[in-house]
Design a protein around this motif. Structure first.
Motif, PDB file in Angstrom:
ATOM      1  N   VAL A 198      -3.021 -42.925  59.810  1.00 58.21           N
ATOM      2  CA  VAL A 198      -2.396 -41.914  58.965  1.00 58.21           C
ATOM      3  C   VAL A 198      -2.157 -42.475  57.563  1.00 58.21           C
ATOM      4  O   VAL A 198      -2.324 -41.768  56.567  1.00 58.21           O
ATOM      5  CB  VAL A 198      -1.082 -41.413  59.610  1.00 58.21           C
ATOM      6  N   ASN A 199      -1.774 -43.745  57.464  1.00 57.02           N
ATOM      7  CA  ASN A 199      -1.594 -44.342  56.144  1.00 57.02           C
ATOM      8  C   ASN A 199      -2.904 -44.383  55.373  1.00 57.02           C
ATOM      9  O   ASN A 199      -2.978 -43.958  54.211  1.00 57.02           O
ATOM     10  CB  ASN A 199      -1.044 -45.766  56.280  1.00 57.02           C
ATOM     11  N   MET A 200      -3.935 -44.907  56.013  1.00 55.45           N
ATOM     12  CA  MET A 200      -5.206 -45.089  55.326  1.00 55.45           C
ATOM     13  C   MET A 200      -5.867 -43.746  55.024  1.00 55.45           C
ATOM     14  O   MET A 200      -6.510 -43.594  53.980  1.00 55.45           O
ATOM     15  CB  MET A 200      -6.134 -45.969  56.161  1.00 55.45           C
ATOM     16  N   ASP A 201      -5.701 -42.767  55.925  1.00 55.14           N
ATOM     17  CA  ASP A 201      -6.262 -41.441  55.669  1.00 55.14           C
ATOM     18  C   ASP A 201      -5.635 -40.815  54.429  1.00 55.14           C
ATOM     19  O   ASP A 201      -6.323 -40.260  53.564  1.00 55.14           O
ATOM     20  CB  ASP A 201      -6.029 -40.529  56.877  1.00 55.14           C
ATOM     21  N   TYR A 202      -4.309 -40.894  54.329  1.00 50.41           N
ATOM     22  CA  TYR A 202      -3.617 -40.282  53.197  1.00 50.41           C
ATOM     23  C   TYR A 202      -4.008 -40.969  51.888  1.00 50.41           C
ATOM     24  O   TYR A 202      -4.250 -40.303  50.868  1.00 50.41           O
ATOM     25  CB  TYR A 202      -2.105 -40.364  53.398  1.00 50.41           C
ATOM     26  N   ILE A 203      -4.070 -42.291  51.905  1.00 59.14           N
ATOM     27  CA  ILE A 203      -4.439 -43.027  50.694  1.00 59.14           C
ATOM     28  C   ILE A 203      -5.863 -42.672  50.281  1.00 59.14           C
ATOM     29  O   ILE A 203      -6.153 -42.447  49.096  1.00 59.14           O
ATOM     30  CB  ILE A 203      -4.293 -44.541  50.947  1.00 59.14           C
ATOM     31  N   PHE A 204      -6.747 -42.600  51.267  1.00 56.63           N
ATOM     32  CA  PHE A 204      -8.142 -42.241  50.983  1.00 56.63           C
ATOM     33  C   PHE A 204      -8.242 -40.850  50.376  1.00 56.63           C
ATOM     34  O   PHE A 204      -8.916 -40.643  49.354  1.00 56.63           O
ATOM     35  CB  PHE A 204      -8.954 -42.328  52.279  1.00 56.63           C
ATOM     36  N   VAL A 205      -7.559 -39.889  50.971  1.00 57.75           N
ATOM     37  CA  VAL A 205      -7.620 -38.517  50.464  1.00 57.75           C
ATOM     38  C   VAL A 205      -7.035 -38.436  49.061  1.00 57.75           C
ATOM     39  O   VAL A 205      -7.578 -37.763  48.174  1.00 57.75           O
ATOM     40  CB  VAL A 205      -6.880 -37.561  51.422  1.00 57.75           C
ATOM     41  N   SER A 206      -5.910 -39.119  48.812  1.00 57.54           N
ATOM     42  CA  SER A 206      -5.286 -39.088  47.487  1.00 57.54           C
ATOM     43  C   SER A 206      -6.244 -39.582  46.416  1.00 57.54           C
ATOM     44  O   SER A 206      -6.315 -39.022  45.325  1.00 57.54           O
ATOM     45  CB  SER A 206      -4.018 -39.946  47.488  1.00 57.54           C
ATOM     46  N   ALA A 207      -6.976 -40.647  46.733  1.00 54.75           N
ATOM     47  CA  ALA A 207      -7.936 -41.173  45.765  1.00 54.75           C
ATOM     48  C   ALA A 207      -9.120 -40.235  45.583  1.00 54.75           C
ATOM     49  O   ALA A 207      -9.608 -40.035  44.466  1.00 54.75           O
ATOM     50  CB  ALA A 207      -8.420 -42.554  46.201  1.00 54.75           C
ATOM     51  N   MET A 208      -9.580 -39.629  46.675  1.00 50.70           N
ATOM     52  CA  MET A 208     -10.761 -38.776  46.600  1.00 50.70           C
ATOM     53  C   MET A 208     -10.491 -37.424  45.943  1.00 50.70           C
ATOM     54  O   MET A 208     -11.434 -36.716  45.576  1.00 50.70           O
ATOM     55  CB  MET A 208     -11.342 -38.575  48.002  1.00 50.70           C
ATOM     56  N   LEU A 209      -9.236 -37.051  45.795  1.00 51.05           N
ATOM     57  CA  LEU A 209      -8.923 -35.800  45.085  1.00 51.05           C
ATOM     58  C   LEU A 209      -9.403 -35.839  43.641  1.00 51.05           C
ATOM     59  O   LEU A 209      -9.579 -34.798  43.005  1.00 51.05           O
ATOM     60  CB  LEU A 209      -7.415 -35.534  45.134  1.00 51.05           C
ATOM     61  N   HIS A 210      -9.612 -37.044  43.104  1.00 48.14           N
ATOM     62  CA  HIS A 210     -10.144 -37.186  41.743  1.00 48.14           C
ATOM     63  C   HIS A 210     -11.665 -37.248  41.726  1.00 48.14           C
ATOM     64  O   HIS A 210     -12.256 -37.326  40.650  1.00 48.14           O
ATOM     65  CB  HIS A 210      -9.586 -38.461  41.102  1.00 48.14           C
ATOM     66  N   HIS A 211     -12.300 -37.219  42.905  1.00 44.75           N
ATOM     67  CA  HIS A 211     -13.765 -37.357  42.987  1.00 44.75           C
ATOM     68  C   HIS A 211     -14.306 -36.385  44.034  1.00 44.75           C
ATOM     69  O   HIS A 211     -15.007 -36.783  44.967  1.00 44.75           O
ATOM     70  CB  HIS A 211     -14.136 -38.791  43.361  1.00 44.75           C
ATOM     71  N   LEU A 212     -13.982 -35.128  43.889  1.00 45.85           N
ATOM     72  CA  LEU A 212     -14.336 -34.147  44.912  1.00 45.85           C
ATOM     73  C   LEU A 212     -15.809 -33.768  44.885  1.00 45.85           C
ATOM     74  O   LEU A 212     -16.381 -33.411  45.909  1.00 45.85           O
ATOM     75  CB  LEU A 212     -13.474 -32.893  44.735  1.00 45.85           C
ATOM     76  N   VAL A 213     -16.450 -33.828  43.737  1.00 42.21           N
ATOM     77  CA  VAL A 213     -17.785 -33.259  43.581  1.00 42.21           C
ATOM     78  C   VAL A 213     -18.882 -34.213  44.030  1.00 42.21           C
ATOM     79  O   VAL A 213     -19.831 -33.823  44.704  1.00 42.21           O
ATOM     80  CB  VAL A 213     -18.016 -32.834  42.108  1.00 42.21           C
TER      81      VAL A 213
END
Length: 922
Positions: free
Chosen positions: A370-385
């Motif tokens: 859950v920690n790593m998933d959230y961190i990953f998603v937070s970073a990828m919100l800036h690289h969605l395309v």
């Protein structure tokens, strides 16, 4: 240094000379006006000015009107004593930059303290309180406009110079010096005798430094240029972005989404995920006492939303079924008592090792999903395309439920990860810790489109940050997060300003390696059967399209064992004995005779090995073993008379074959490989010797596996002298067994060579050199000696061939040998392809475009824009800088259609013969 030693007295005398007046012994001030009625007495010396005559009080004050932080000494007539510019009458009026007097000065307290890089200074200051106060600003503004940072915004009585804060800032970033040590050193510069009582300002210094770090990040992110100001800062806006990673409308061509499938890898964002358990934080302070300045604005995730998600999940239930890495197996058992954070998880761009915006978060109980998933998603919100290539040391396990876990997040934290645009890989050094079955699709050596990505860049980030781990362990949440973000911002910036040279050097190396591996692959291919190459090519291309097919990188078969060969020979002898008229020569069959000889050879080898290190208490045991060996040798000679009668005269004349000696372990046995004899006996020994070679090779691999695990266990778990000694003893025993097995292989191979003569079998049963005895993950022994920082790094899969003992070349059948060749060929093909991809990826990463400037940007923004323009000009460079780029086979037709500006940058790689000369980079 030797030439300096005789001169020490001279140096020492000159050093002590500074303690007195030296050559400047004039009693009167030489700076006083010549028309003065009487020159004033010279008694003051400035330690920060160049050495010169002493000054009087008035001249000293006039000369230092704008230099209030110089340290002053006063001559008493016999020695110097500490003084200050305030004692000399220097008074500073704030708020009047023109130098005019203030009609209503507001003096500070007499103990007002300004701290500079050379120590404490008591200043006589006055704030402006006249009718110009509106322009001069409040007390804080007046101090800051004089380059003084107040310790508080309410009645400040302590200030730190901007020069001090800048100096410490760089020292903490580059040298990782702790705040306490730096503060103590400034105190010692003020008084290193302990006779002067200094009121501590350490807490104030910590508070000011935290504010300074935050303000610097805001300034560099352009928040002073935005009408919305600090309050308008968006998530991740304070992070320094990677200029080479694909970003639409910044460094990608307009048609990047519609290019052909074989070129889509040029615009894939490669990221690496990992956690570091060194960056702990004790459960001290709180956010109320030490608030986070700008939560979620930089590299850390937004704290409130992160904790809200974590509170909804219980203990981690998913455990790895693949690997023993601590990332998963210890997700719940990581030591966490007394800690608010057991470490941090992070996401970086894997190619260039930039920390990503909102790509860092604290871990509370190990490295939970859950920690790593959230961190990953937070970073990828800036690289969605853009498409993504994700590397993680447990990617094979983590990727299975990633989409399912993300779907449980709130709607604003859900991202789309289509299977066709998202890939997963395991970092190269971690790959060998996983099961081999079905894992080739996660290998960065074999996966299409990743170039020479190793996925280990995030480990290098941990190594770089670990010197401050102890400093941040006892900090509150705000100061720790601010310091870590500042460190990562500095690391990103240093990579930003050097990325032109980094990519240039990588391109030079990639072109050279691609050329070499392309030639190796061509030579290898030409030596093979074209039909095999065609079959293997079709097989590997099918697997690259559908990785659910059988793994082509695994060897199917290995050579037969001694037991299998002996069983086969026994079956042949049984069939022979069943024929009419068969008369056995002896109760012991020919196969039994050869087996007995090999067993005696093994006994001799063991006895010789044990005798070398035998103590006096074990000599009796050795004598008994030699007696038993003598009895067996006598029986063996009887069998030789039956199956090798022509060998007995030869052995009788050889003194090394006599049995009436003490050291029976050195007696010559006289096997068929040693003495030319009947075809039947030679053929049996030849088969058994070949099987013995394969058995020894497999045993050697097992020993090397065990050694690798012992070394890894010792490094990770063994501490203190006693356990280390025992672990070292275990490793030494295993090393002895390894060497013993290697000697067995060499002995068997020599016999095989004597029996079979040189031939094609030597391709699989090669000569075993000391350099060949290495684990599959080891570097070439020629490259593993201690290296300096700038030396060539150790070789990896993309640079060197693995030791032949791991190639699966122990298959005795033609099918097995062919399978080994197949695996080696597709590995050579993969290496060549990865280097070719690298030569195409790097020019793409060099496309840096400037943001559009606005007329109202002031000097700071123009300066930053100039830096980026300079970087862009650096990529093409001068002719001298690019002379080492050798034969780059890139043309505009190799890449998708882009604008003319992009085409010009591609064409710069079309070099002529003058550019093919290698040189050392400055």
């Amino acid at each position: 240094m030797k030439t300096w030693i005789p001169e020490r007295d001279k140096y020492l005398d000159e050093l002590v000379r500074r303690e007195g007046r030296g050559d400047f012994v004039a009693e009167h001030c030489s700076s006083c006006p010549t028309d003065s009625e009487s020159a004033r007495k010279a008694v003051f010396r400035c330690l920060d000015c160049s050495p010169g005559p002493l000054s009087c009080r008035e001249c000293l004050r006039a000369r230092h009107a704008l230099l209030p932080y110089h340290r002053i000494l006063r001559w008493t007539g016999q020695c110097f004593e500490s003084s200050s510019l305030t004692d000399a009458g220097l008074h500073i009026q704030l708020g009047h930059c023109s130098g005019s007097s203030c009609a209503n000065p507001i003096p500070t307290r007499k103990d007002f303290c300004a701290i500079d890089i050379n120590g404490w200074h008591n200043l006589a200051l006055s704030f402006c309180g006249c009718d110009q106060a509106a322009n001069a600003g409040d007390f804080v503004q007046q101090l800051m406009r004089f380059d003084l940072y107040p310790a508080t915004n309410v009645e400040p009585n302590t200030a730190f110079t901007f020069r001090l804060l800048e100096h410490y800032h760089i020292q903490s970033l580059q040298g990782k010096i702790s705040m306490f040590d730096y503060y103590e050193s400034v105190e010692r510069l003020t008084d290193n005798t302990g006779t002067q009582k200094l009121q501590t300002r350490y807490k104030e210094f910590m508070r000011v430094v935290a504010q300074w770090r935050h303000l610097k990040m805001l300034k560099r992110a352009g928040r002073a240029h935005d009408p919305s100001g600090v309050a308008g800062t968006l998530p991740g806006m304070l992070a320094v972005q990677c200029p080479a990673c694909p970003c639409p409308q910044v460094n990608l061509p307009d048609n990047w989404e519609t290019i052909s499938d074989d070129l889509k890898y040029l615009y894939v964002l490669s990221i690496a995920i990992d956690a570091c358990f060194r960056l702990k934080r004790r459960a001290v302070s709180s956010e109320e006492k030490d608030p986070i300045l700008g939560s979620g604005w930089g590299y850390f995730v937004e704290d409130a939303g992160y904790r809200e998600i974590l509170d909804q999940y219980q203990a981690q239930k998913d455990m790895s079924t693949c690997t023993g890495l601590a990332a998963i197996d210890h997700a719940n058992t990581k030591y966490h008592k007394g800690y608010a954070a057991t470490g941090v998880g992070a996401v970086v761009c894997a190619h260039h090792e930039f920390m990503l915006a909102n790509g860092v978060g604290d871990t509370q109980v190990g490295e939970r999903y859950v920690n790593m998933d959230y961190i990953f998603v937070s970073a990828m919100l800036h690289h969605l395309v853009v498409n993504k290539m994700i590397t993680y040391d447990i990617a094979c396990q983590w990727s299975k439920g990633l989409v399912e876990w993300i779907a449980k997040f709130p709607s604003h934290m859900q991202i789309n990860l289509p299977e066709e645009t998202t890939g997963f890989g395991i970092p190269k050094l971690h790959y060998h810790s996983h099961k081999s079955e079905g894992h080739a699709k996660f290998s960065l050596n074999y996966r299409l489109g990743v170039g020479r990505l190793d996925g280990e860049g995030i480990e290098r980030r941990w190594w770089w940050i670990q010197p401050i781990a102890n400093s941040t362990k006892g900090m509150g949440p705000g100061r720790r997060q601010g310091m870590l973000e500042d460190q990562w911002g500095y690391a990103n910036w240093r990579k930003f300003v050097t990325i032109a040279w980094t990519l240039r050097d990588r391109l030079v190396a990639a072109v050279r390696e691609h050329r070499d591996h392309k030639l190796l692959l061509q030579a290898f291919t030409e030596s093979l059967d074209p039909s095999n190459v065609a079959q293997w090519t079709a097989q590997i291309e099918a697997w690259e399209k559908d990785q659910n097919l059988p793994d082509p990188y695994s060897v199917i078969a290995s050579g037969p064992t001694q037991a299998e060969i002996r069983q086969e020979i026994s079956q042949e002898e049984s069939k022979e004995a069943a024929k009419p008229g068969y008369v056995p020569l002896h109760d012991v069959s020919p196969a039994g005779f050869i087996s007995m000889g090999l067993e005696l050879e093994e006994q001799q080898h063991r006895l010789r090995h044990d005798a070398k290190k035998a103590t006096s208490s074990k000599l009796c045991t050795l004598v008994e073993r030699r007696h038993a060996l003598r009895r067996c040798l006598i029986k063996y000679r009887d069998l030789q008379a039956v199956y090798m009668p022509s060998a007995l005269p030869v052995l009788a004349e050889d003194p090394d074959a006599r049995l009436d000696v003490e050291l029976l372990e050195d007696v010559r046995l006289g096997l068929p490989s040693d003495i030319n004899h009947t075809h039947r006996a030679r053929r049996i020994e030849e088969q058994i010797r070949e099987a013995q070679c394969y058995d020894a090779l497999q045993d050697l691999r097992n020993k090397l596996y065990a050694l690798a695990h012992l070394h890894k266990y010792k490094k990770a778990n063994v501490r203190h002298q006693g356990p280390n000694t025992r672990a070292r003893a275990d490793i030494s025993k295993q090393e002895e067994r390894r060497d013993y097995t290697a000697a067995t292989y060499r002995r068997a191979r020599r016999a095989k060579l004597a029996l079979s003569r040189p031939g094609d079998w030597e391709r699989t049963l090669c000569e075993l050199r000391d350099d060949d005895i290495q684990h599959m993950t080891d570097d070439d022994p020629l490259h593993t000696t201690k290296r300096r920082k700038k030396d060539t790094p150790g070789v990896g899969e993309g640079h060197h061939t693995m030791s032949w003992i791991w190639r699966g070349a122990d298959a005795s059948s033609s099918e097995g040998a062919t399978d080994s060749l197949r695996v080696e060929w597709i590995k050579a093909r993969a290496r060549s392809m990865r280097w070719e991809e690298e030569t195409k990826l790097l020019p793409e990463e060099m496309q840096v475009k400037d943001p559009q400037l606005r007329e109202e940007l002031v000097a700071y923004a123009l300066d930053q824009a100039a830096i980026r323009r300079s970087m862009r000009r650096t990529f093409p460079g001068s002719g001298e800088e690019w002379k080492a780029v050798d034969d780059i086979e890139l043309t505009p037709t190799d890449l998708p259609e882009v604008d003319e500006e992009y085409r010009d940058i591609v064409q710069m790689y079309e070099l002529d013969g003058e550019d093919l000369e290698c040189q050392q980079w400055a």
